[in-house]
Design a protein around this motif. Structure first.
Motif, short mmCIF file in Angstrom:
data_model
loop_
_atom_site.label_atom_id
_atom_site.label_comp_id
_atom_site.label_asym_id
_atom_site.label_seq_id
_atom_site.Cartn_x
_atom_site.Cartn_y
_atom_site.Cartn_z
N MET A 42 -4.92 7.07 -18.78
CA MET A 42 -4.03 8.12 -18.30
C MET A 42 -3.28 7.59 -17.09
SD MET A 42 -7.21 10.38 -17.18
CE MET A 42 -8.65 9.57 -16.52
N THR A 43 -2.14 8.18 -16.82
CA THR A 43 -1.41 7.81 -15.62
C THR A 43 -1.65 8.88 -14.57
OG1 THR A 43 0.56 8.90 -16.45
CG2 THR A 43 0.41 6.52 -16.79
N ILE A 44 -1.71 8.43 -13.34
CA ILE A 44 -1.96 9.35 -12.25
C ILE A 44 -1.33 8.78 -10.99
CG2 ILE A 44 -4.19 8.26 -11.72
CD1 ILE A 44 -5.25 11.06 -10.98
N ASN A 45 -0.86 9.65 -10.13
CA ASN A 45 -0.32 9.20 -8.85
C ASN A 45 -1.45 8.56 -8.04
OD1 ASN A 45 -0.19 10.27 -5.77
ND2 ASN A 45 1.76 9.44 -6.46
N THR A 46 -1.15 7.42 -7.43
CA THR A 46 -2.20 6.68 -6.72
C THR A 46 -2.83 7.49 -5.61
OG1 THR A 46 -0.97 4.64 -7.16
CG2 THR A 46 -2.73 4.50 -5.55
N ARG A 47 -2.01 8.22 -4.85
CA ARG A 47 -2.57 8.98 -3.75
C ARG A 47 -3.58 10.00 -4.27
NH1 ARG A 47 1.78 10.94 -1.75
NH2 ARG A 47 2.13 9.57 0.01
N GLN A 48 -3.21 10.70 -5.34
CA GLN A 48 -4.13 11.68 -5.95
C GLN A 48 -5.40 10.99 -6.45
OE1 GLN A 48 -1.34 13.32 -8.89
NE2 GLN A 48 -1.89 15.33 -8.11
N ILE A 77 -6.71 4.22 4.40
CA ILE A 77 -5.36 4.25 3.81
C ILE A 77 -4.86 5.69 3.75
CG2 ILE A 77 -4.09 3.98 1.63
CD1 ILE A 77 -5.82 1.42 1.17
N LEU A 78 -5.72 6.60 3.31
CA LEU A 78 -5.31 8.01 3.19
C LEU A 78 -5.04 8.62 4.57
CD1 LEU A 78 -7.71 9.20 0.35
CD2 LEU A 78 -5.23 8.90 0.18
N GLU A 79 -5.83 8.22 5.56
CA GLU A 79 -5.61 8.75 6.91
C GLU A 79 -4.29 8.26 7.47
OE1 GLU A 79 -9.11 7.80 9.20
OE2 GLU A 79 -10.33 9.19 8.01
N ILE A 80 -4.03 6.97 7.30
CA ILE A 80 -2.76 6.40 7.77
C ILE A 80 -1.61 7.09 7.06
CG2 ILE A 80 -1.30 4.33 7.76
CD1 ILE A 80 -3.99 2.73 8.01
N ASP A 81 -1.78 7.28 5.76
CA ASP A 81 -0.75 7.88 4.94
C ASP A 81 -0.47 9.32 5.39
OD1 ASP A 81 1.02 7.84 2.59
OD2 ASP A 81 -0.32 9.42 1.89
N SER A 82 -1.50 10.09 5.69
CA SER A 82 -1.26 11.48 6.09
C SER A 82 -0.62 11.51 7.49
CB SER A 82 -2.55 12.30 6.05
OG SER A 82 -3.45 11.81 7.01
N ILE A 129 0.84 -1.20 0.00
CA ILE A 129 0.00 0.00 0.00
C ILE A 129 0.88 1.25 0.00
CG2 ILE A 129 -1.69 1.33 1.34
CD1 ILE A 129 -2.93 -1.16 0.06
N GLU A 130 1.92 1.23 0.81
CA GLU A 130 2.81 2.39 0.91
C GLU A 130 3.47 2.68 -0.45
OE1 GLU A 130 6.71 3.61 3.51
OE2 GLU A 130 5.33 2.14 4.37
N LYS A 131 3.99 1.63 -1.08
CA LYS A 131 4.63 1.81 -2.39
C LYS A 131 3.61 2.20 -3.45
CE LYS A 131 8.91 -0.75 -2.11
NZ LYS A 131 8.85 -1.34 -0.77
N LEU A 132 2.41 1.61 -3.35
CA LEU A 132 1.35 1.92 -4.30
C LEU A 132 1.03 3.42 -4.26
CD1 LEU A 132 -0.82 0.85 -6.29
CD2 LEU A 132 -2.32 0.55 -4.30
N LEU A 133 0.93 3.98 -3.07
CA LEU A 133 0.58 5.39 -2.93
C LEU A 133 1.63 6.31 -3.55
CD1 LEU A 133 -0.88 5.58 0.68
CD2 LEU A 133 -2.12 5.89 -1.46
N MET A 134 2.87 5.84 -3.56
CA MET A 134 3.95 6.66 -4.13
C MET A 134 4.09 6.48 -5.63
SD MET A 134 6.95 6.51 -1.26
CE MET A 134 6.99 4.74 -1.02
N SER A 135 3.40 5.48 -6.16
CA SER A 135 3.56 5.13 -7.57
C SER A 135 2.49 5.79 -8.43
CB SER A 135 3.44 3.62 -7.74
OG SER A 135 4.39 2.96 -6.94
N ASP A 136 2.74 5.76 -9.72
CA ASP A 136 1.70 6.14 -10.67
C ASP A 136 0.99 4.88 -11.12
OD1 ASP A 136 2.42 8.76 -10.51
OD2 ASP A 136 3.51 8.82 -12.40
N VAL A 137 -0.32 4.99 -11.30
CA VAL A 137 -1.09 3.87 -11.81
C VAL A 137 -1.76 4.30 -13.11
CG1 VAL A 137 -1.49 2.66 -9.64
CG2 VAL A 137 -3.02 4.52 -10.31
#
Length: 121
Positions: free
Chosen positions: A76-82, A112-117, A22-30
């Motif tokens: 399109m590609t987009i950052n996962t967190r966005q 996930i977003l709460e943990i991430d922030s 999940i952590e790597k996913l959030l930093m990646s583009d999907v």
């Protein structure tokens, strides 16, 4: 195959890897199916799940889209967190056309977003 894809596969047999994934996913583009309109709003394609729910698909690699949906699909590609932030309230499905897919429910995404922030501060 990317490290992220390999990690996703590994989470199936080793659940302890899920937070890493999940952590790597959030930093990646999907890769998302959809188009960007003239005013730069993104229109995501919505699929229906087997249960009849609506879900927004996203993919870890372009190969999956091209192999499973053909080469002329708009994406399109987009950052996962966005992506997670923009689609809050929706169900998302990772790699829906693959044998290995994962559904993210709105509550799960919010968590996930709460943990991430929390990590970010």
């Amino acid at each position: 195959m990317s490290n992220l894809e390999q990690l996703f596969i590994d989470t199936q047999t080793n659940y302890e890897l899920i937070p890493d994934f999940i952590e790597k996913l959030l930093m990646s583009d999907v890769y998302c199916l959809g188009v960007q309109s003239i005013d730069h709003t993104l229109q995501f394609r919505v699929l229906e799940t087997e249960e009849g729910d609506k879900a927004i698909p996203f993919f870890l690699s372009l190969e999956i889209i091209q192999n499973d949906l053909g080469g002329d699909v708009e994406y399109m590609t987009i950052n996962t967190r966005q992506f997670f932030e923009m689609t809050q309230g929706a169900t998302l499905v990772l790699n829906p056309t693959s044998e290995l897919s994962k559904e993210f429910q709105p509550e799960e995404i919010q968590a996930i977003l709460e943990i991430d922030s929390d990590h970010a501060h």
